[in-house]
Design a protein around this motif. Structure first.
Motif, PDB file in Angstrom:
ATOM      1  N   PRO A  97      -0.257   5.274   8.120  1.00 30.67           N
ATOM      2  CA  PRO A  97       0.541   6.495   7.286  1.00 30.67           C
ATOM      3  C   PRO A  97       1.828   6.075   7.200  1.00 30.67           C
ATOM      4  O   PRO A  97       2.323   6.341   5.897  1.00 30.67           O
ATOM      5  CB  PRO A  97       0.780   7.314   8.967  1.00 30.67           C
ATOM      6  CG  PRO A  97      -0.296   6.930   9.931  1.00 30.67           C
ATOM      7  CD  PRO A  97      -0.784   5.227   9.796  1.00 30.67           C
ATOM      8  N   ILE A  98       2.524   5.098   7.706  1.00 29.31           N
ATOM      9  CA  ILE A  98       3.973   4.347   7.522  1.00 29.31           C
ATOM     10  C   ILE A  98       3.574   2.958   7.704  1.00 29.31           C
ATOM     11  O   ILE A  98       2.472   2.665   7.818  1.00 29.31           O
ATOM     12  CB  ILE A  98       5.093   4.630   8.339  1.00 29.31           C
ATOM     13  CG1 ILE A  98       4.880   4.419   9.377  1.00 29.31           C
ATOM     14  CG2 ILE A  98       4.966   6.343   7.968  1.00 29.31           C
ATOM     15  CD1 ILE A  98       5.896   4.558  10.348  1.00 29.31           C
ATOM     16  N   CYS A  99       4.894   2.260   6.889  1.00 30.37           N
ATOM     17  CA  CYS A  99       4.507   0.901   7.516  1.00 30.37           C
ATOM     18  C   CYS A  99       4.168   0.214   8.952  1.00 30.37           C
ATOM     19  O   CYS A  99       4.927   1.175   9.886  1.00 30.37           O
ATOM     20  CB  CYS A  99       5.656  -0.375   6.620  1.00 30.37           C
ATOM     21  SG  CYS A  99       6.348  -1.697   6.819  1.00 30.37           S
ATOM     22  N   THR A 100       2.964  -0.774   9.003  1.00 24.97           N
ATOM     23  CA  THR A 100       2.995  -1.251  10.446  1.00 24.97           C
ATOM     24  C   THR A 100       4.348  -1.589  10.623  1.00 24.97           C
ATOM     25  O   THR A 100       3.992  -2.031  12.078  1.00 24.97           O
ATOM     26  CB  THR A 100       1.637  -1.952  10.244  1.00 24.97           C
ATOM     27  OG1 THR A 100       2.040  -3.271   9.641  1.00 24.97           O
ATOM     28  CG2 THR A 100       0.513  -1.448   9.506  1.00 24.97           C
ATOM     29  N   CYS A 101       4.905  -1.868  10.106  1.00 25.68           N
ATOM     30  CA  CYS A 101       6.664  -2.517  10.834  1.00 25.68           C
ATOM     31  C   CYS A 101       7.244  -1.248  11.403  1.00 25.68           C
ATOM     32  O   CYS A 101       8.259  -1.468  12.707  1.00 25.68           O
ATOM     33  CB  CYS A 101       7.694  -3.589   9.219  1.00 25.68           C
ATOM     34  SG  CYS A 101       7.870  -2.187   8.614  1.00 25.68           S
ATOM     35  N   GLY A 102       6.772  -0.337  11.472  1.00 29.89           N
ATOM     36  CA  GLY A 102       7.906   1.235  12.645  1.00 29.89           C
ATOM     37  C   GLY A 102       8.419   1.407  11.691  1.00 29.89           C
ATOM     38  O   GLY A 102       9.089   2.517  12.665  1.00 29.89           O
ATOM     39  N   VAL A 135       6.876  -9.657  -2.968  1.00 31.29           N
ATOM     40  CA  VAL A 135       5.943 -10.821  -2.136  1.00 31.29           C
ATOM     41  C   VAL A 135       6.221 -11.015  -0.857  1.00 31.29           C
ATOM     42  O   VAL A 135       7.593 -11.206   0.175  1.00 31.29           O
ATOM     43  CB  VAL A 135       6.581 -12.315  -2.572  1.00 31.29           C
ATOM     44  CG1 VAL A 135       5.039 -13.310  -1.781  1.00 31.29           C
ATOM     45  CG2 VAL A 135       6.238 -12.714  -3.716  1.00 31.29           C
ATOM     46  N   SER A 136       5.103  -9.819  -0.277  1.00 35.12           N
ATOM     47  CA  SER A 136       6.070  -9.988   1.379  1.00 35.12           C
ATOM     48  C   SER A 136       4.846  -8.348   1.616  1.00 35.12           C
ATOM     49  O   SER A 136       3.895  -7.475   0.888  1.00 35.12           O
ATOM     50  CB  SER A 136       6.937  -8.155   1.113  1.00 35.12           C
ATOM     51  OG  SER A 136       7.427  -7.256   2.602  1.00 35.12           O
ATOM     52  N   SER A 137       4.619  -8.752   2.888  1.00 32.11           N
ATOM     53  CA  SER A 137       3.924  -7.120   3.791  1.00 32.11           C
ATOM     54  C   SER A 137       3.822  -6.346   3.814  1.00 32.11           C
ATOM     55  O   SER A 137       3.632  -5.064   4.270  1.00 32.11           O
ATOM     56  CB  SER A 137       3.297  -7.451   5.193  1.00 32.11           C
ATOM     57  OG  SER A 137       4.618  -8.066   6.217  1.00 32.11           O
ATOM     58  N   GLU A 138       5.200  -6.048   3.382  1.00 34.75           N
ATOM     59  CA  GLU A 138       6.048  -4.151   3.215  1.00 34.75           C
ATOM     60  C   GLU A 138       6.057  -3.533   2.020  1.00 34.75           C
ATOM     61  O   GLU A 138       6.606  -2.907   1.821  1.00 34.75           O
ATOM     62  CB  GLU A 138       7.621  -4.024   3.982  1.00 34.75           C
ATOM     63  CG  GLU A 138       7.731  -4.415   5.248  1.00 34.75           C
ATOM     64  CD  GLU A 138       8.832  -4.854   6.053  1.00 34.75           C
ATOM     65  OE1 GLU A 138       9.487  -3.335   5.730  1.00 34.75           O
ATOM     66  OE2 GLU A 138       9.659  -5.377   7.297  1.00 34.75           O
ATOM     67  N   ASN A 139       5.484  -4.401   0.895  1.00 33.31           N
ATOM     68  CA  ASN A 139       5.500  -3.992  -0.076  1.00 33.31           C
ATOM     69  C   ASN A 139       4.385  -3.140  -0.010  1.00 33.31           C
ATOM     70  O   ASN A 139       2.658  -2.787   0.484  1.00 33.31           O
ATOM     71  CB  ASN A 139       5.237  -5.211  -1.404  1.00 33.31           C
ATOM     72  CG  ASN A 139       5.707  -5.069  -2.989  1.00 33.31           C
ATOM     73  OD1 ASN A 139       6.581  -3.989  -3.316  1.00 33.31           O
ATOM     74  ND2 ASN A 139       4.258  -4.854  -2.662  1.00 33.31           N
ATOM     75  N   SER A 140       4.421  -1.518  -1.196  1.00 32.76           N
ATOM     76  CA  SER A 140       3.453  -0.730  -1.268  1.00 32.76           C
ATOM     77  C   SER A 140       3.801  -0.015   0.130  1.00 32.76           C
ATOM     78  O   SER A 140       2.420   1.002   1.102  1.00 32.76           O
ATOM     79  CB  SER A 140       2.486  -1.016  -1.780  1.00 32.76           C
ATOM     80  OG  SER A 140       2.723  -1.330  -2.876  1.00 32.76           O
ATOM     81  N   GLN A 141       4.482  -0.071   0.580  1.00 30.56           N
ATOM     82  CA  GLN A 141       4.170   0.368   2.116  1.00 30.56           C
ATOM     83  C   GLN A 141       5.650   1.446   2.806  1.00 30.56           C
ATOM     84  O   GLN A 141       5.518   2.414   3.066  1.00 30.56           O
ATOM     85  CB  GLN A 141       4.464  -0.122   3.503  1.00 30.56           C
ATOM     86  CG  GLN A 141       3.532  -1.543   3.872  1.00 30.56           C
ATOM     87  CD  GLN A 141       2.287  -0.370   3.833  1.00 30.56           C
ATOM     88  OE1 GLN A 141       2.031   0.134   4.235  1.00 30.56           O
ATOM     89  NE2 GLN A 141       1.530  -1.556   2.412  1.00 30.56           N
ATOM     90  N   GLY A 144      -2.890  -2.410   1.071  1.00 24.13           N
ATOM     91  CA  GLY A 144      -3.666  -0.791   0.891  1.00 24.13           C
ATOM     92  C   GLY A 144      -1.608  -0.794   0.404  1.00 24.13           C
ATOM     93  O   GLY A 144      -1.060  -1.060   1.635  1.00 24.13           O
ATOM     94  N   ASP A 145      -1.945  -0.176   0.220  1.00 27.87           N
ATOM     95  CA  ASP A 145      -0.294   1.140   0.077  1.00 27.87           C
ATOM     96  C   ASP A 145      -0.613   1.934   1.619  1.00 27.87           C
ATOM     97  O   ASP A 145      -1.602   2.523   1.854  1.00 27.87           O
ATOM     98  CB  ASP A 145      -0.585   2.293  -0.348  1.00 27.87           C
ATOM     99  CG  ASP A 145      -0.387   1.542  -2.153  1.00 27.87           C
ATOM    100  OD1 ASP A 145      -0.637   0.399  -2.164  1.00 27.87           O
ATOM    101  OD2 ASP A 145      -0.359   2.354  -3.462  1.00 27.87           O
ATOM    102  N   SER A 146      -0.041   2.328   2.230  1.00 24.19           N
ATOM    103  CA  SER A 146       0.728   3.106   3.053  1.00 24.19           C
ATOM    104  C   SER A 146       0.561   4.865   2.499  1.00 24.19           C
ATOM    105  O   SER A 146       0.320   4.668   1.050  1.00 24.19           O
ATOM    106  CB  SER A 146       2.026   3.173   3.952  1.00 24.19           C
ATOM    107  OG  SER A 146       2.935   3.627   3.086  1.00 24.19           O
TER     108      SER A 146
END
Length: 187
Positions: A30-35, A45-51, A119-121
């Motif tokens: 639903p949202i970034c898994t970062c919370g 270049v980040s796991s938060e891109n498209s999140q 994938g995107d959030s």
């Protein structure tokens, strides 16, 4: 009884909601898994891109709005603007669903430098649809030369800044070139 003027707006809202529900159903976060949720995430270049809500790919979705406005003006100009927006929203929602399918995610990871793309959030996908709607609205109000300038400017700016944009994204998805991949990786 449904008000005729409200109908396309209700349908448009239903399309956005249906896309979000579908994306949740297929397992998108639903949202970034970062919370947490950020308005802007500028690191590609980040796991938060498209999140998050917006990122460097948001301008390409605004461009989608300009292009969908132009295409629907060409083939369905007699249709009221609000219904054309509903169609554009449907097209963009379908793209968000396809873009977040396992096949397309794997394609991005295989042929581009997006090795950490999963994938995107849902929040980002809905924000991308809203960005398209903004582009569609701007295209309906701005002179043609301004629209063209914005489309070209957005794509050139992101290409220059992050070595990616709508044109390169489509190229690499459809016909990947090693030279482009190497150039993008050199960032």
């Amino acid at each position: 009884m449904l008000n005729r003027k409200a109908a396309p707006w209700i349908v448009t809202g239903m399309i956005v909601n249906a896309a979000a529900i579908w994306l949740l159903w297929i397992g998108r976060a639903p949202i970034c898994t970062c919370g947490y949720v950020k308005l802007w995430h500028g690191q590609t270049v980040s796991s938060e891109n498209s999140q998050h809500i917006a990122d460097w790919y948001t301008p390409s979705h605004v461009i989608h709005g300009f292009l969908l406005y132009a295409g629907l003006w060409l083939i369905a100009r007699r249709l009221p603007l609000a219904w054309r927006l509903s169609l554009a929203t449907l097209i963009e929602a379908v793209w968000e669903i396809v873009e977040n399918s396992d096949a397309i995610i794997e394609r991005y990871r295989t042929v581009t430098i997006a090795l950490d793309y999963y994938g995107d959030s849902v929040l980002n996908s809905v924000s991308d649809i809203l960005a398209m709607m903004l582009g569609f609205f701007l295209a309906s109000r701005l002179p043609l030369w301004t629209s063209l300038t914005l489309v070209i400017g957005f794509d050139l700016f992101t290409t220059w800044l992050i070595r990616d944009g709508l044109t390169l994204n489509v190229l690499m998805l459809v016909w990947p070139l090693q030279a482009v991949r190497d150039w993008q990786a050199a960032l």
